[in-house]
Design a protein around this motif. Structure first.
Motif, PDB file in Angstrom:
ATOM      1  N   SER A  30      49.030  29.605  41.000  1.00  0.00           N
ATOM      2  CA  SER A  30      50.143  30.441  41.711  1.00  0.00           C
ATOM      3  C   SER A  30      50.688  31.257  40.419  1.00  0.00           C
ATOM      4  O   SER A  30      50.678  30.779  39.247  1.00  0.00           O
ATOM      5  CB  SER A  30      51.350  29.500  42.018  1.00  0.00           C
ATOM      6  N   CYS A  31      51.415  32.597  40.843  1.00  0.00           N
ATOM      7  CA  CYS A  31      52.179  33.324  39.827  1.00  0.00           C
ATOM      8  C   CYS A  31      53.225  33.661  40.653  1.00  0.00           C
ATOM      9  O   CYS A  31      53.233  34.419  41.485  1.00  0.00           O
ATOM     10  CB  CYS A  31      51.262  34.586  39.259  1.00  0.00           C
ATOM     11  N   GLY A  87      47.338  41.283  38.956  1.00  0.00           N
ATOM     12  CA  GLY A  87      45.869  40.772  38.832  1.00  0.00           C
ATOM     13  C   GLY A  87      46.088  39.354  37.896  1.00  0.00           C
ATOM     14  O   GLY A  87      46.980  38.959  37.303  1.00  0.00           O
ATOM     15  N   TRP A  88      44.863  38.639  38.060  1.00  0.00           N
ATOM     16  CA  TRP A  88      44.620  37.654  37.191  1.00  0.00           C
ATOM     17  C   TRP A  88      43.539  37.783  36.250  1.00  0.00           C
ATOM     18  O   TRP A  88      42.265  38.570  36.673  1.00  0.00           O
ATOM     19  CB  TRP A  88      43.961  36.401  38.197  1.00  0.00           C
ATOM     20  N   THR A 119      39.727  33.682  45.668  1.00  0.00           N
ATOM     21  CA  THR A 119      40.167  34.455  46.692  1.00  0.00           C
ATOM     22  C   THR A 119      41.624  34.917  46.233  1.00  0.00           C
ATOM     23  O   THR A 119      42.282  33.736  45.941  1.00  0.00           O
ATOM     24  CB  THR A 119      40.350  34.078  47.978  1.00  0.00           C
ATOM     25  N   ILE A 120      41.972  35.870  46.087  1.00  0.00           N
ATOM     26  CA  ILE A 120      43.480  36.367  45.611  1.00  0.00           C
ATOM     27  C   ILE A 120      44.427  36.799  46.917  1.00  0.00           C
ATOM     28  O   ILE A 120      43.611  37.466  47.749  1.00  0.00           O
ATOM     29  CB  ILE A 120      43.158  37.772  44.435  1.00  0.00           C
ATOM     30  N   THR A 139      55.150  35.613  45.239  1.00  0.00           N
ATOM     31  CA  THR A 139      54.115  34.733  44.443  1.00  0.00           C
ATOM     32  C   THR A 139      52.853  35.194  45.035  1.00  0.00           C
ATOM     33  O   THR A 139      52.625  35.425  46.104  1.00  0.00           O
ATOM     34  CB  THR A 139      54.452  33.324  45.082  1.00  0.00           C
ATOM     35  N   MET A 140      52.055  35.115  43.778  1.00  0.00           N
ATOM     36  CA  MET A 140      50.459  35.619  44.049  1.00  0.00           C
ATOM     37  C   MET A 140      49.642  34.276  43.931  1.00  0.00           C
ATOM     38  O   MET A 140      49.980  33.429  42.954  1.00  0.00           O
ATOM     39  CB  MET A 140      50.118  36.602  42.862  1.00  0.00           C
ATOM     40  N   TYR A 141      48.635  34.121  44.387  1.00  0.00           N
ATOM     41  CA  TYR A 141      47.909  32.903  44.352  1.00  0.00           C
ATOM     42  C   TYR A 141      46.276  33.376  43.975  1.00  0.00           C
ATOM     43  O   TYR A 141      45.981  34.219  44.292  1.00  0.00           O
ATOM     44  CB  TYR A 141      47.624  32.110  45.557  1.00  0.00           C
TER      45      TYR A 141
END
Length: 122
Positions: free
Chosen positions: A21-22, A35-36, A69-70, A78-80
């Protein structure tokens, strides 16, 4: 100023799954892409996946396509990153970053989180 905080890293066996999580806070831009990225010991930071915040368009590196999967939850800011079928070569510190605009690309990220360690054992 934008603040990014990653969480969810850990130790997992090969073939297992993890979800990173972000959380985003602070003053964000009108349009932005998140992005990751990941960095393994002795290697440069590499792109993993990205998503446009408003439209949800995504992009993946070839090394993770079909396994990761983003996604994002606008309500939670929140981004995952759902990671499945993990391999030892996925071991790295994973960072989230944010860039202005709508282009889902691999460069130009301005703000970064502190990173979260992912270790995949064989």
């Amino acid at each position: 100023q934008v603040q990014l905080v990653e969480s969810g890293g850990g130790l997992v066996q090969a073939g297992g799954s993890l979800r990173l999580s972000c959380a985003v806070s602070g003053r964000t831009f009108g349009n932005y892409v998140m992005g990751w990225f990941r960095q393994a010991p002795g290697k440069e930071r590499e792109f993993v996946a990205a998503i446009s915040w408003s439209e949800g368009r995504t992009s993946y590196s070839d090394s993770v396509k079909g396994r990761f999967t983003i996604s994002r939850d606008k309500a939670k800011n929140t981004m995952y990153l759902q990671m499945s079928s993990l391999k030892p070569e996925d071991t790295a510190v994973y960072y989230c970053g944010v860039r202005r605009g709508v282009l889902v690309v691999t460069t130009g990220y301005e703000y970064w989180g502190q990173g979260t360690q992912v270790t995949v054992s064989s």
